[in-house]
Design a protein around this motif. Structure first.
Motif, PDB file in Angstrom:
ATOM      1  N   VAL A 150     -28.151  38.436  86.297  1.00  0.00           N
ATOM      2  CA  VAL A 150     -27.384  38.447  87.554  1.00  0.00           C
ATOM      3  C   VAL A 150     -25.890  38.540  87.288  1.00  0.00           C
ATOM      4  CG1 VAL A 150     -29.132  37.069  88.754  1.00  0.00           C
ATOM      5  CG2 VAL A 150     -27.190  35.925  87.633  1.00  0.00           C
ATOM      6  N   GLY A 151     -25.136  38.881  88.311  1.00  0.00           N
ATOM      7  CA  GLY A 151     -23.675  38.917  88.233  1.00  0.00           C
ATOM      8  C   GLY A 151     -23.107  37.557  88.584  1.00  0.00           C
ATOM      9  N   ALA A 152     -21.813  37.535  88.854  1.00  0.00           N
ATOM     10  CA  ALA A 152     -21.166  36.272  89.234  1.00  0.00           C
ATOM     11  C   ALA A 152     -19.945  36.560  90.084  1.00  0.00           C
ATOM     12  CB  ALA A 152     -20.752  35.481  87.992  1.00  0.00           C
ATOM     13  N   ASP A 153     -19.685  35.656  90.996  1.00  0.00           N
ATOM     14  CA  ASP A 153     -18.461  35.726  91.791  1.00  0.00           C
ATOM     15  C   ASP A 153     -17.417  34.771  91.245  1.00  0.00           C
ATOM     16  OD1 ASP A 153     -20.807  36.581  93.662  1.00  0.00           O
ATOM     17  OD2 ASP A 153     -18.967  37.444  94.481  1.00  0.00           O
ATOM     18  N   ARG A 154     -17.870  33.647  90.706  1.00  0.00           N
ATOM     19  CA  ARG A 154     -16.937  32.713  90.088  1.00  0.00           C
ATOM     20  C   ARG A 154     -17.720  31.791  89.164  1.00  0.00           C
ATOM     21  NH1 ARG A 154     -11.710  30.418  92.336  1.00  0.00           N
ATOM     22  NH2 ARG A 154     -12.211  31.646  94.199  1.00  0.00           N
ATOM     23  N   ILE A 155     -17.225  31.628  87.940  1.00  0.00           N
ATOM     24  CA  ILE A 155     -17.894  30.770  86.959  1.00  0.00           C
ATOM     25  C   ILE A 155     -16.941  29.627  86.610  1.00  0.00           C
ATOM     26  CG2 ILE A 155     -18.980  30.660  84.676  1.00  0.00           C
ATOM     27  CD1 ILE A 155     -19.309  33.747  84.852  1.00  0.00           C
ATOM     28  N   ALA A 156     -17.408  28.393  86.720  1.00  0.00           N
ATOM     29  CA  ALA A 156     -16.570  27.238  86.401  1.00  0.00           C
ATOM     30  C   ALA A 156     -16.536  27.031  84.886  1.00  0.00           C
ATOM     31  CB  ALA A 156     -17.127  25.995  87.087  1.00  0.00           C
TER      32      ALA A 156
END
Ligand SMILES: CSC[C@H]1O[C@H](OP(=O)(O)O)[C@H](O)[C@@H]1O
Length: 403
Positions: A264-270
């Motif tokens: 999957v993709g990501a919009d924001r990763i902490a």
């Protein structure tokens, strides 16, 4: 046949976008002539995808400033660095408000704001003989244009790099030789969501190009249907064997098919690896853990927000309740079923209802997958895996080691 481009740069620095609300039935490009039109295109999701919205926002700034620099007479805001800053700084903040979850939009606007403020300060501190205020303003505008264009097109090369990095990692992990890998993806992370090649869909494309992919499965991804409308279009355009499943079918797929990974993709990763992505991603992660299937996030390092310790700090966008009640396609040219009956919008809410639940509909556009459910995070600089006994990642350490 080449994959559709989300953004096209035309002559004279003009830009247009394909209206993704109309895909796949209608391919219509819309020219973006103002920053306000860019904001509307992002907020209404005519364009979507974390990297793509950051690119459009940046390119709309470049287009506006490029027209201003070439205009005769030039607009008043180019009279001095101070007037340029007074004009552009609020525009950067305004674009940032279009959608809150994806880090790329905010990061791009902050990057341009930094170029602006540093250049204005440098001019103010310049010793005599100073460049004229007008010449200084034009020079700063050109610096912003250059940086904005860099942001607008930089991720395609990164996508190709990370797709190879991740695809090789998965192949090494699973072994095997030819056309055997079955992977599932959620939402759309191809050329329509980026400046080209894609992130998770780039990973899948790479596996296919290497002759390692048996089939790509993808979820419908209601309510916007990024999967059935956009990923389907891209995978067919790329001649990649693919199968769509409804969002409710992920568990059944894992029970009945030999699956090797969810990608999957990501919009924001902490910083600890908790990842915000399209709603439904967390569901797939829980089921992947249950079935001991690798769960892989693919995103550029620009999607990692090192200022956020864990997923609790990621803002989650809630979309208008009506969007969760429409049969996509009924919003625009009404779609018709096989019998020729017009498909009506299934409106289940009180007209004008607002808020997360007041309208009787809960419609978060993203969810957060905890790091403990993620097997690997693939970027253009590294493939991060959790260390033995650790439930989360240390992406600050990964970033420092990758430098
Ligand atoms: C590489 S696109 C990343 C991300 O953006 C999509 O969200 P949306 O379609 O709402 O912009 C989705 O979460 C993708 O995984």
């Amino acid at each position: 046949m080449d994959a559709l481009k989300s953004i096209r740069t035309l002559d004279q620095d003009k830009i247009d976008i394909v209206n993704q609300l109309l895909l796949p039935h209608i391919i219509e490009y819309v020219q973006i002539e103002t920053i306000e039109q860019a904001h509307d295109a992002i907020k209404s999701m005519k364009i979507r995808g974390a990297p793509a919205i950051g690119s459009l926002a940046s390119l709309s700034i470049a287009s506006t400033l490029s027209s201003a620099v070439k205009a005769t007479p030039r607009p008043d805001f180019l009279a001095s660095p101070a007037s340029l800053e007074a004009y552009i700084a609020p525009k950067l903040e305004y674009l940032f408000t279009a959608r809150p979850t994806a880090v790329n939009l905010g990061a791009a606007m902050r990057r341009l704001a930094k170029v602006l403020s540093q250049a204005v300060t440098a001019h103010q501190q310049q010793s005599e003989p100073r460049v004229s205020d007008t010449d200084a303003a034009v020079a700063i505008a050109n610096d912003i244009i250059a940086e904005a264009k860099l942001i607008g097109g930089e991720d395609k090369a990164q996508n190709i790099t990370m797709s190879k990095l991740g695809g090789d990692w998965l192949h090494k992990r699973v072994g095997g030789s030819r056309k055997y890998l079955n992977v599932l993806t959620v939402c759309n992370t191809g050329s329509l969501a980026t400046s080209g090649y894609g992130t998770a869909l780039g990973f899948i494309t790479y596996l296919h190009e290497q002759g390692l992919l048996e089939r790509a499965y993808y979820t419908q991804t209601a309510p916007y249907h990024q999967g059935s409308r956009l990923t389907s279009l891209e995978l067919h355009t790329l001649s990649i064997p693919s199968t769509m499943i409804c969002d409710t079918m992920v568990g059944s797929l894992f029970q009945h098919k030999s699956m090797h990974a969810v990608v999957v993709g990501a919009d924001r990763i902490a910083r600890n690896g908790d990842t915000a992505n399209k709603i439904g991603t967390y569901n797939a992660a829980v089921l992947a853990a249950r079935h001991k299937i690798a769960f892989i996030v693919v995103a550029p390092t620009s999607s990692v927000d090192l200022s956020i310790a864990d997923g609790s700090g990621i803002p989650i966008e809630h979309r208008p309740p009506l969007e969760a009640c429409l049969v996509r396609g009924a919003l625009h040219p009404p779609s018709y079923d096989a019998a020729g009956h017009k498909v009506q919008a299934q409106v289940l809410i009180t007209p004008g209802a607002v808020g997360e639940t007041e309208g009787g509909v809960y419609n978060p556009s993203f969810d957060v997958t905890p790091a403990e459910l993620i097997t690997a995070i693939v970027t253009e600089k590294y493939v991060a895996v959790k260390r033995e006994g650790e439930a989360s990642f240390e992406l600050l350490r990964e970033a420092e080691e990758a430098e």
